[in-house]
Design a protein around this motif. Sequence first.
Motif, PDB file in Angstrom:
ATOM      1  N   GLY A   1       0.744   5.732  -0.111  1.00  0.00           N
ATOM      2  CA  GLY A   1       0.075   7.017  -0.201  1.00  0.00           C
ATOM      3  C   GLY A   1       1.014   8.003  -0.874  1.00  0.00           C
ATOM      4  O   GLY A   1       2.139   8.211  -0.413  1.00  0.00           O
TER       5      GLY A   1
ATOM      6  N   VAL B   1      -4.103   6.883  -2.729  1.00  0.00           N
ATOM      7  CA  VAL B   1      -3.775   5.667  -1.998  1.00  0.00           C
ATOM      8  C   VAL B   1      -4.061   4.483  -2.903  1.00  0.00           C
ATOM      9  O   VAL B   1      -5.166   4.339  -3.430  1.00  0.00           O
ATOM     10  CB  VAL B   1      -4.598   5.535  -0.700  1.00  0.00           C
TER      11      VAL B   1
ATOM     12  N   THR C   1      -7.471  -2.338   7.278  1.00  0.00           N
ATOM     13  CA  THR C   1      -6.474  -2.157   8.331  1.00  0.00           C
ATOM     14  C   THR C   1      -5.381  -3.203   8.144  1.00  0.00           C
ATOM     15  O   THR C   1      -5.682  -4.384   7.977  1.00  0.00           O
ATOM     16  CB  THR C   1      -7.101  -2.308   9.725  1.00  0.00           C
TER      17      THR C   1
ATOM     18  N   ALA D   1      -3.274   0.099  -3.409  1.00  0.00           N
ATOM     19  CA  ALA D   1      -2.849  -1.109  -2.710  1.00  0.00           C
ATOM     20  C   ALA D   1      -3.074  -2.319  -3.596  1.00  0.00           C
ATOM     21  O   ALA D   1      -3.960  -2.333  -4.459  1.00  0.00           O
ATOM     22  CB  ALA D   1      -3.615  -1.277  -1.392  1.00  0.00           C
TER      23      ALA D   1
ATOM     24  N   PHE E   1      -7.042   2.634   5.639  1.00  0.00           N
ATOM     25  CA  PHE E   1      -7.501   3.496   4.556  1.00  0.00           C
ATOM     26  C   PHE E   1      -8.854   2.990   4.051  1.00  0.00           C
ATOM     27  O   PHE E   1      -9.230   1.837   4.266  1.00  0.00           O
ATOM     28  CB  PHE E   1      -6.491   3.522   3.398  1.00  0.00           C
TER      29      PHE E   1
ATOM     30  N   GLY F   1      -7.099   9.500   3.011  1.00  0.00           N
ATOM     31  CA  GLY F   1      -5.747   9.097   2.668  1.00  0.00           C
ATOM     32  C   GLY F   1      -5.292   7.890   3.476  1.00  0.00           C
ATOM     33  O   GLY F   1      -6.090   7.110   4.010  1.00  0.00           O
ATOM     34  N   LEU F   2      -3.977   7.733   3.572  1.00  0.00           N
ATOM     35  CA  LEU F   2      -3.371   6.619   4.298  1.00  0.00           C
ATOM     36  C   LEU F   2      -3.116   7.053   5.736  1.00  0.00           C
ATOM     37  O   LEU F   2      -2.421   8.036   5.980  1.00  0.00           O
ATOM     38  CB  LEU F   2      -2.070   6.197   3.623  1.00  0.00           C
TER      39      LEU F   2
ATOM     40  N   ARG G   1      -1.743   6.231   9.653  1.00  0.00           N
ATOM     41  CA  ARG G   1      -0.843   5.396  10.454  1.00  0.00           C
ATOM     42  C   ARG G   1      -1.222   5.522  11.914  1.00  0.00           C
ATOM     43  O   ARG G   1      -1.292   6.620  12.457  1.00  0.00           O
ATOM     44  CB  ARG G   1       0.620   5.810  10.266  1.00  0.00           C
TER      45      ARG G   1
ATOM     46  N   GLU H   1      -3.782  13.517  -2.536  1.00  0.00           N
ATOM     47  CA  GLU H   1      -3.152  12.240  -2.194  1.00  0.00           C
ATOM     48  C   GLU H   1      -3.869  11.078  -2.868  1.00  0.00           C
ATOM     49  O   GLU H   1      -5.108  11.014  -2.884  1.00  0.00           O
ATOM     50  CB  GLU H   1      -3.163  12.017  -0.676  1.00  0.00           C
TER      51      GLU H   1
ATOM     52  N   ALA I   1       0.854  -1.188   0.000  1.00  0.00           N
ATOM     53  CA  ALA I   1       0.000   0.000   0.000  1.00  0.00           C
ATOM     54  C   ALA I   1       0.885   1.230   0.000  1.00  0.00           C
ATOM     55  O   ALA I   1       1.950   1.235   0.623  1.00  0.00           O
ATOM     56  CB  ALA I   1      -0.922   0.010   1.219  1.00  0.00           C
TER      57      ALA I   1
ATOM     58  N   GLY J   1      -7.806   4.305  -3.270  1.00  0.00           N
ATOM     59  CA  GLY J   1      -8.376   5.054  -2.165  1.00  0.00           C
ATOM     60  C   GLY J   1      -9.689   5.725  -2.494  1.00  0.00           C
ATOM     61  O   GLY J   1      -9.944   6.165  -3.615  1.00  0.00           O
TER      62      GLY J   1
ATOM     63  N   TRP K   1      -1.730   0.469   9.644  1.00  0.00           N
ATOM     64  CA  TRP K   1      -2.103   1.434   8.614  1.00  0.00           C
ATOM     65  C   TRP K   1      -3.535   1.158   8.188  1.00  0.00           C
ATOM     66  O   TRP K   1      -3.959  -0.004   8.098  1.00  0.00           O
ATOM     67  CB  TRP K   1      -1.162   1.332   7.411  1.00  0.00           C
TER      68      TRP K   1
END
Length: 247
Positions: free
Chosen positions: A32, A57, A90, A59, A104, A135-136, A138, A55, A30, A130, A102
Amino acid sequence: MPGPGGVALTDVTIYGDAFAYKPVSSEFSAAGERAAVQATVFGSGGAHEWAKGLEDVTATLAGNWGSATTGGVDEELWLAHQQDGERLWTVSMAETATQPAWAFKAAQMGYGSPAGKLGELGAFEAALAGKGGYGLLRGQLAKPKSAVAATGQLGSVVTLGAPITGQRLFAILHVFTPPASITVQVQSDDNAGMTSPTVRGTIGPITAAGATFMTPLAGPLPGEQFFRMNVSALTGTGEVAGFLAVV
């Protein structure tokens, strides 16, 4: 903790809404990335000047293909491929509370299945993009996927730092096996013992499998650096997981 030489990926945890992909997946990535927006003006001194734009995202998820009447990875990814809405994801390097994680929102944009060669396990691959505007993120796993059978603290207290102006508190509740009903509070305190917690948001009541984003709470929250999830109401038993972040 991993040293400077890195760490072997052996226990990566991946939750997508109400499905746990760890038993079937072997690859995940993944990222961002913000677009570079041209911001050069006459006063830039003769060199290009750039600003951060929107942004993206993206994955990719891959692993061993499998199908079942219900609950198989093929059924789950095919349904997501057909739908237009987003799912909540997640990801953590270990399925342990307080570990970095992480999260999204993403829509599934592609699904390749099954693939492989004679004598090999069939493989799948899914592409995610995304969706949802956050966004991503953390943060940390507050509650790894496990049973919930009583009210009270859900998982562990996590230390995220006190949100400052411009930051927000995020929370996701994944419900894999739903109880008849569950309501979860997100609480904060200025001490790890959570002796005087303040409710910062509520998720629920939830009565079905899936994942739910708490409405993000804007900072500042001076001194409030410890956070937890707390089951305030529960009917029946189930299986859930939780994610918390300050971004």
